[in-house]
Design an enzyme around this catalytic site. Structure first.
Site, PDB file in Angstrom:
ATOM      1  N   GLY A  28       0.827  -1.196   0.000  1.00 44.57           N
ATOM      2  CA  GLY A  28       0.000   0.000   0.000  1.00 44.57           C
ATOM      3  C   GLY A  28       0.865   1.250   0.000  1.00 44.57           C
ATOM      4  O   GLY A  28       2.096   1.189   0.109  1.00 44.57           O
ATOM      5  N   GLU A  75       3.814   3.212  -6.973  1.00 42.23           N
ATOM      6  CA  GLU A  75       2.458   3.494  -7.461  1.00 42.23           C
ATOM      7  C   GLU A  75       2.188   5.002  -7.526  1.00 42.23           C
ATOM      8  O   GLU A  75       1.030   5.424  -7.543  1.00 42.23           O
ATOM      9  CB  GLU A  75       1.419   2.824  -6.551  1.00 42.23           C
ATOM     10  CG  GLU A  75       1.581   1.331  -6.417  1.00 42.23           C
ATOM     11  CD  GLU A  75       1.224   0.568  -7.684  1.00 42.23           C
ATOM     12  OE1 GLU A  75       1.004   1.217  -8.725  1.00 42.23           O
ATOM     13  OE2 GLU A  75       1.165  -0.672  -7.627  1.00 42.23           O
TER      14      GLU A  75
END
Length: 330
Positions: A28, A75
């Site tokens: 994450g 990301e």
């Protein structure tokens, strides 16, 4: 937001994500808007428990240039896309939460969600699969964002959640998990096994060779172990840390130990699963991942959907994780 305050907020949020089980280990990522052109974002592959304010990276969303002692999250492009699409978004979290990941694999089209819940989330859409950090994943997420969704279920990967503040974004993550949990299919009604003397002895014997071995006996894991079939990787965090599949073995100590020499997680008939690693926090992460993998396996089977990650993609993610992220964690 003032930069020092934003850096602290990201550090605190990382720990909160671990506490709530929305992520495990280094998975994450989190970001916060500073102004029209700049955000701060968590670094690539650094354990949330070891991340300090100076580790947070400043990133220009117009140029992609960054400042910091670490590289920004791999990301970063999906975060940039969110901020560029929504001027009112000031906080973005990419989670690997269990039940939303399951619905991202199967059942999104039939999602039981109220109009009020959808409005609170800011719209929900599913993005097609792409390897982590790739252009394919970024473009798939962009399509969902451009359609107005502030919550994006990324197939085989996780969730992107956009909000006006940290509190709102975290609230959305928790609400989403509640919605997805009630939409998850399959039979999880398995009696909890007692840790018998035989099981205690098995674990004790295994710990002589694998110091950080642990037993996993959640309802989903017990159900999969009782079925006697391997769990195949359908989400990328399992592919990265465990591999393509979690095999099944008998409950004989010798057989379990032999299996654990080759893999770090194994289903054991009549017992559940046994995991092992080189540290306690890695073992804790493996316990979470095995349960998540079991829930996803039961759900997709109930939906009659095959969502396995391909052999090549799974091997590639395992290799990248081993060579890069596991080293950065230390």
């Amino acid at each position: 937001m003032e930069e020092n305050k934003a850096r602290k907020l990201l550090v605190d949020t990382g720990k909160k994500l671990l506490e709530t089980g929305l992520v495990a280990r280094t998975w994450g990522n989190i970001s916060c808007r500073l102004d029209e052109d700049n955000i701060v974002i968590t670094p690539s592959g650094l354990d949330y428990t070891k991340t300090n304010e100076e580790d947070i990276v400043k990133l220009n969303i117009s140029t992609g240039e960054w400042q910091g002692i670490h590289k920004p999250s791999g990301e970063k492009k999906i975060h940039i896309a969110a901020y560029q699409q929504f001027p009112d978004v000031n906080f973005v979290i990419h989670t690997h939460q269990t039940y939303a990941s399951a619905i991202g694999l199967a059942g999104y089209e039939q999602l039981d969600i109220t109009a009020e819940e959808r409005e609170t989330l800011g719209g929900v859409m599913r993005a097609s699969y792409g390897l982590p950090g790739t252009k394919k994943l970024t473009e798939a997420v962009k399509v969902a964002l451009q359609d107005g969704a502030k919550v994006v279920l990324m197939a085989n990967h996780g969730v992107l959640i956009c909000g006006s503040s940290q509190d709102e974004t975290m609230d959305k993550a928790m609400l989403l998990e509640e919605i997805c949990k009630r939409n998850t299919k399959g039979n999880f009604e398995v009696a909890q096994y007692e840790v018998t003397e035989k099981v205690e002895k098995l674990l004790c014997d295994l710990k002589e060779k694998f110091v950080y071995a642990a037993l996993v006996q959640t309802p989903a894991v017990l159900a999969c172990a009782n079925e006697g079939k391997p769990i195949y990787a359908q989400v990328d965090d399992m592919a990265q840390m465990i591999g393509r599949k979690i095999p099944v073995t008998t409950n004989e100590t010798e057989q379990v130990a032999k299996a654990l020499e080759k893999v770090n997680a194994v289903l054991v008939s009549g017992i559940g699963a046994v995991v092992r690693s080189e540290s306690q926090d890695d073992t804790t992460a493996l316990e979470l991942l095995v349960d998540k993998a079991a829930i996803c396996s039961i759900h997709t089977a109930a939906c009659n959907v095959k969502a396995r990650i391909g052999i090549i993609d799974a091997a590639l993610m395992k290799l990248v994780y081993k060579m890069k992220y596991s080293k950065q964690k230390g």
